[in-house]
Write an enzyme that holds these catalytic residues in place. Structure first.
Site, PDB file in Angstrom:
ATOM      1  N   ASP A 148       0.866  -1.186   0.000  1.00 47.69           N
ATOM      2  CA  ASP A 148       0.000   0.000   0.000  1.00 47.69           C
ATOM      3  C   ASP A 148       0.904   1.238   0.000  1.00 47.69           C
ATOM      4  O   ASP A 148       1.169   1.824   1.055  1.00 47.69           O
ATOM      5  CB  ASP A 148      -0.887   0.026   1.248  1.00 47.69           C
ATOM      6  CG  ASP A 148      -1.900  -1.097   1.283  1.00 47.69           C
ATOM      7  OD1 ASP A 148      -2.855  -1.037   0.497  1.00 47.69           O
ATOM      8  OD2 ASP A 148      -1.752  -2.014   2.108  1.00 47.69           O
ATOM      9  N   ARG A 159       4.128   2.673   3.140  1.00 51.44           N
ATOM     10  CA  ARG A 159       4.758   1.657   3.989  1.00 51.44           C
ATOM     11  C   ARG A 159       6.276   1.816   3.974  1.00 51.44           C
ATOM     12  O   ARG A 159       6.942   1.572   4.973  1.00 51.44           O
ATOM     13  CB  ARG A 159       4.374   0.251   3.520  1.00 51.44           C
ATOM     14  CG  ARG A 159       2.897   0.006   3.339  1.00 51.44           C
ATOM     15  CD  ARG A 159       2.040   0.405   4.518  1.00 51.44           C
ATOM     16  NE  ARG A 159       0.683  -0.111   4.363  1.00 51.44           N
ATOM     17  CZ  ARG A 159      -0.347   0.264   5.104  1.00 51.44           C
ATOM     18  NH1 ARG A 159      -0.185   1.160   6.052  1.00 51.44           N
ATOM     19  NH2 ARG A 159      -1.542  -0.253   4.913  1.00 51.44           N
ATOM     20  N   ARG A 185      -6.957  10.232   1.442  1.00 54.83           N
ATOM     21  CA  ARG A 185      -6.494   9.162   0.551  1.00 54.83           C
ATOM     22  C   ARG A 185      -7.210   9.231  -0.798  1.00 54.83           C
ATOM     23  O   ARG A 185      -6.776   8.587  -1.753  1.00 54.83           O
ATOM     24  CB  ARG A 185      -6.737   7.805   1.196  1.00 54.83           C
ATOM     25  CG  ARG A 185      -6.007   7.600   2.516  1.00 54.83           C
ATOM     26  CD  ARG A 185      -6.501   6.342   3.209  1.00 54.83           C
ATOM     27  NE  ARG A 185      -6.199   5.145   2.450  1.00 54.83           N
ATOM     28  CZ  ARG A 185      -6.848   3.986   2.615  1.00 54.83           C
ATOM     29  NH1 ARG A 185      -7.865   3.899   3.466  1.00 54.83           N
ATOM     30  NH2 ARG A 185      -6.497   2.939   1.898  1.00 54.83           N
ATOM     31  N   LYS A 213      -8.895   0.766  -5.951  1.00 56.89           N
ATOM     32  CA  LYS A 213      -9.629   0.364  -4.750  1.00 56.89           C
ATOM     33  C   LYS A 213     -10.478   1.540  -4.234  1.00 56.89           C
ATOM     34  O   LYS A 213     -10.182   2.686  -4.573  1.00 56.89           O
ATOM     35  CB  LYS A 213      -8.669  -0.139  -3.673  1.00 56.89           C
ATOM     36  CG  LYS A 213      -7.615   0.883  -3.196  1.00 56.89           C
ATOM     37  CD  LYS A 213      -6.619   0.206  -2.273  1.00 56.89           C
ATOM     38  CE  LYS A 213      -5.675   1.217  -1.652  1.00 56.89           C
ATOM     39  NZ  LYS A 213      -4.626   0.601  -0.833  1.00 56.89           N
ATOM     40  N   HIS A 214     -11.542   1.273  -3.484  1.00 57.23           N
ATOM     41  CA  HIS A 214     -12.071   0.035  -2.936  1.00 57.23           C
ATOM     42  C   HIS A 214     -13.455  -0.164  -3.550  1.00 57.23           C
ATOM     43  O   HIS A 214     -14.393   0.551  -3.189  1.00 57.23           O
ATOM     44  CB  HIS A 214     -12.189   0.091  -1.417  1.00 57.23           C
ATOM     45  CG  HIS A 214     -10.916   0.483  -0.714  1.00 57.23           C
ATOM     46  ND1 HIS A 214     -10.493   1.780  -0.601  1.00 57.23           N
ATOM     47  CD2 HIS A 214      -9.970  -0.289  -0.103  1.00 57.23           C
ATOM     48  CE1 HIS A 214      -9.339   1.811   0.074  1.00 57.23           C
ATOM     49  NE2 HIS A 214      -9.009   0.569   0.381  1.00 57.23           N
ATOM     50  N   HIS A 264     -12.384  -1.514   9.020  1.00 58.73           N
ATOM     51  CA  HIS A 264     -11.418  -2.232   9.844  1.00 58.73           C
ATOM     52  C   HIS A 264     -12.066  -2.617  11.175  1.00 58.73           C
ATOM     53  O   HIS A 264     -11.611  -3.549  11.844  1.00 58.73           O
ATOM     54  CB  HIS A 264     -10.187  -1.376  10.107  1.00 58.73           C
ATOM     55  CG  HIS A 264      -9.404  -1.077   8.867  1.00 58.73           C
ATOM     56  ND1 HIS A 264      -9.616   0.055   8.117  1.00 58.73           N
ATOM     57  CD2 HIS A 264      -8.427  -1.770   8.238  1.00 58.73           C
ATOM     58  CE1 HIS A 264      -8.790   0.047   7.086  1.00 58.73           C
ATOM     59  NE2 HIS A 264      -8.068  -1.043   7.133  1.00 58.73           N
ATOM     60  N   ASP A 298     -10.007  -6.875  -0.031  1.00 61.98           N
ATOM     61  CA  ASP A 298      -9.331  -6.196   1.066  1.00 61.98           C
ATOM     62  C   ASP A 298      -9.081  -7.257   2.141  1.00 61.98           C
ATOM     63  O   ASP A 298      -9.611  -8.383   2.070  1.00 61.98           O
ATOM     64  CB  ASP A 298     -10.199  -5.045   1.584  1.00 61.98           C
ATOM     65  CG  ASP A 298      -9.357  -3.917   2.187  1.00 61.98           C
ATOM     66  OD1 ASP A 298      -8.182  -4.161   2.533  1.00 61.98           O
ATOM     67  OD2 ASP A 298      -9.874  -2.797   2.319  1.00 61.98           O
TER      68      ASP A 298
END
Length: 513
Positions: A75, A83, A144, A174-175, A187, A261
Site C-alpha cells: 500500500d 509503507r 487518501r 480500490k475500494h 477495519h 481487502d
C-alpha cells in the site's frame, strides 16, 4: 487430494508476515502451500536496501518450489499511507494533488513511486484509491481520495494509474464499488452505502469504469454493503456475487484480477470469519484472497478453500478461472523479470523527483481566511495529536521509525523557534485533554496539530477550550478540521502530517512565503 489443486489454490492467496527477513511463517506458506503473493507493511521495512534484499529472498524461496513468481504488493499510496517512507521520494497524499491542481505532476510523481517500488522488488501497487470522498465524516478514506466528486477522482486517479503502470508495475484500483460515502471504518465494523443504482452509476462507479477502460490490472473490493446490488444486507461487496460477478464482470465488463481487502478486518472476521470469508469471496468472484497477519488464519483459510472444492461447495471451474487471471497478471514486467532487478536500488530519491514532490506539497498548502505568521521572538507551545494505535492505515512510528514522528517539532526548531511540545493520542481522552490545556496555560503562541478532529469529541473539546486569539491550527489529516476554529490566527491544511507535508506548513508559520 491432488497436488495440482493445492498449487492452484495457493496462487489465490496473498499473505503478510512480521519480519525484516523471511521467517518460518512465510517460508512455510510459500513451501507448503505455494502461495501466490506477499503483502508488505511497515513492520517489514527498515530501509530500501533491506526491502530489496527481502523481496529477492522471498522470490528465491518461492523459486525452489514453483516456476511462477510471487506477487509482492504494498500500500504505497502516498501521504499518510506509505509503507516505505525513509529513503524514497515522499509522494504527497491523493487529496494534496488535487489541491495543488496539476494532473501532469500527479502522473509524473506516481511514475516515480512505481519505479522506486519496482527497483526494491515490489511488483504490485495497492493503489490508486478511486473512492470519491463525498462524506466529510468518513474516518478511513479522507485525504487518501483524489477528490470529493467523481470527475476530479477520474482526472487524478487515471493520471496516477498511468504513471504507476508506465514504470512496469501492476496497479490496483480500490475500494470497489466505493468506500467514500461511509461514516464507518470497515477495519472495525461493517459499513453500508444505501444509494440507488442511478446514483451509484453516476458517482461511486464512475472512476472504476474509467480505470477499466484504461486497462487497470487489479481491483480491490470494499467490505461495504451495497443494497442496490446485494439484497442481503449482511453480505458486503467482498462476498457478494451480485457485486463482483453480476455488476463488475457482467455489467461493467471487467476481465482482470479481483483482490479482496484484508479478510482479518472486523467487517469480515467478526461476521462470517476469515476462513468462511475466503470461500465466500471466491464463490462471489474474487481471484485473490488477502489475509495480512495471522499464520493460523492464513493456513485455515487455505485449507477451508481446499475442503470447499473437495466437497463441491466451490466449483473447480471457479478456481481455474481465478488461477488464469492471476497468471495473466503475473505477466507484467516487474513480476516476470524479477531476476534481472539489481539487488541494490540504483536510482531512488532523484533530485528532480524530490524537487517536484516539494513543489506539489507547497502548492497544496491551504490557508483560508485571515492569517498572520508566528512571532519569531516569542516561544511556541506545540500541541501535537499523534497516532499511537496501529491500524491497517495508520502505522505507528515506533522503534526503528521513531525518527519519522508526525510532529512539527524538528522543523520548528530548525526554523529558529523556541518550542515546547505536548503530545496526545488521536482518541484525546479527557485526562489527556486536561493535561494539554494545563500545558498550554499562559502560552503566548499555541500551535495545535489535529488529526481528524471533526470526528473526535476530545479533540473538539481541546480546540474549543484553547484561546483562539493565540492559536494557530494545523489540520494533520482531514482539512475539514479548519472549520472548527474560524477565529484562529492561522489555519493551515497540507492534507497530511508526515514530515514532507509539514515542511511547507512550518515555512508558512515562519513567514517564509
Amino acid at each position: 487430494m491432488e497436488q495440482g489443486l493445492r498449487e492452484k489454490t495457493g496462487q489465490l492467496f496473498m499473505v503478510g508476515f512480521d519480519g525484516l527477513a523471511a521467517d518460518d511463517h512465510i517460508r512455510t506458506l510459500i513451501r507448503r502451500y505455494q502461495i501466490g503473493g506477499v503483502i508488505l507493511f511497515r513492520r517489514n521495512v527498515q530501509s530500501p536496501r533491506q526491502v530489496s534484499a527481502l523481496c529477492r529472498e522471498l522470490q528465491e524461496i518461492n523459486a525452489e518450489v514453483s516456476d511462477i513468481p510471487l506477487l509482492i504488493a504494498i500500500d504505497q499510496e502516498g501521504g499518510m499511507v506509505m509503507r516505505i517512507e525513509q529513503g524514497v521520494t515522499p509522494i504527497p497524499s491523493a487529496m494534496a494533488f488535487q489541491a495543488a491542481g496539476s494532473v501532469p505532476d500527479c502522473e509524473r510523481l506516481n511514475h516515480v513511486s512505481g519505479d522506486e517500488m519496482r527497483q526494491v522488488g515490489v511488483n504490485l501497487m495497492l493503489a490508486p484509491v478511486l473512492d470519491v470522498n463525498n462524506n466529510r465524516d468518513n474516518p478511513v478514506i479522507g485525504v487518501r481520495a483524489y477528490g470529493e466528486d467523481a470527475a476530479t477522482v477520474i482526472d487524478y486517479g487515471m493520471a496516477a494509474m498511468r504513471g504507476q503502470q508506465s514504470s512496469g508495475v501492476a496497479v490496483t484500483a480500490k475500494h470497489f464499488p466505493g468506500h467514500g460515502d461511509t461514516a464507518t471504518d470497515t477495519h472495525h465494523a461493517m459499513a453500508k452505502v444505501a444509494h440507488d443504482k442511478e446514483r451509484l452509476q453516476a458517482v461511486e462507479l464512475a472512476p472504476f469504469r474509467a480505470a477499466i477502460a484504461l486497462g487497470v490490472d487489479a481491483i480491490m473490493t470494499a467490505h461495504v454493503v451495497f443494497p442496490a446490488f446485494e439484497l442481503d444486507t449482511s453480505v458486503p461487496a467482498t462476498l457478494s456475487k451480485g457485486v463482483l460477478t453480476d455488476l463488475l464482470r457482467g455489467q461493467m465488463g471487467y476481465e482482470g484480477v479481483v483482490i479482496t481487502d484484508c479478510l482479518e478486518m472486523a467487517a469480515i472476521a467478526d461476521g462470517i470469519g476469515v476462513s468462511g470469508g475466503a470461500v465466500a469471496a471466491l464463490q462471489a468472484g474474487a481471484d485473490i484472497v488477502l489475509i495480512s497477519h495471522s499464520q493460523a488464519r492464513q493456513q485455515a483459510a487455505i485449507e477451508a478453500v481446499l475442503a470447499a472444492v473437495d466437497s463441491g461447495a466451490l466449483a473447480m471451474a471457479r478456481i481455474d478461472e481465478a488461477v488464469a487471471r492471476v497468471a495473466a497478471l503475473k505477466r507484467v514486467h516487474a513480476v516476470r523479470d524479477w531476476r534481472q532487478r539489481a539487488v541494490t536500488p540504483p536510482a531512488l530519491m532523484r533530485p528532480e523527483a524530490l524537487a517536484l514532490a516539494h513543489k506539489v506539497q507547497q502548492a497544496a498548502l491551504r490557508v483560508p481566511g485571515p492569517y498572520r505568521p508566528l512571532d519569531a521572538g516569542l516561544p511556541v507551545t506545540l500541541i501535537t495529536v499523534e497516532v499511537r494505535a496501529r491500524s491497517e492505515i495508520d502505522e505507528v512510528a515506533l522503534g526503528r521509525h521513531q525518527d519519522a514522528r508526525s510532529s512539527m517539532l524538528p522543523a520548528l526548531l530548525a526554523a529558529g523557534f523556541e518550542v515546547r511540545e505536548f503530545a496526545l493520542s488521536t482518541q484525546a481522552q479527557p485526562a489527556e485533554v486536561d493535561a494539554a490545556l494545563a500545558f498550554a496555560q499562559g502560552a503566548r503562541q499555541i500551535v495545535l496539530q489535529t488529526y481528524n478532529a471533526v470526528l473526535v469529541d476530545g479533540q473538539r473539546r481541546l480546540l474549543g477550550a484553547l484561546p483562539h486569539d493565540r492559536l494557530w491550527l494545523v489540520a494533520g489529516r482531514l482539512p475539514y478540521d479548519l472549520d472548527l476554529a474560524p477565529d484562529a490566527q492561522g489555519r493551515l491544511a497540507a492534507f497530511g502530517c508526515r514530515p514532507a507535508a509539514l515542511v511547507p506548513v512550518v515555512d508558512k508559520l515562519a513567514g517564509k512565503d
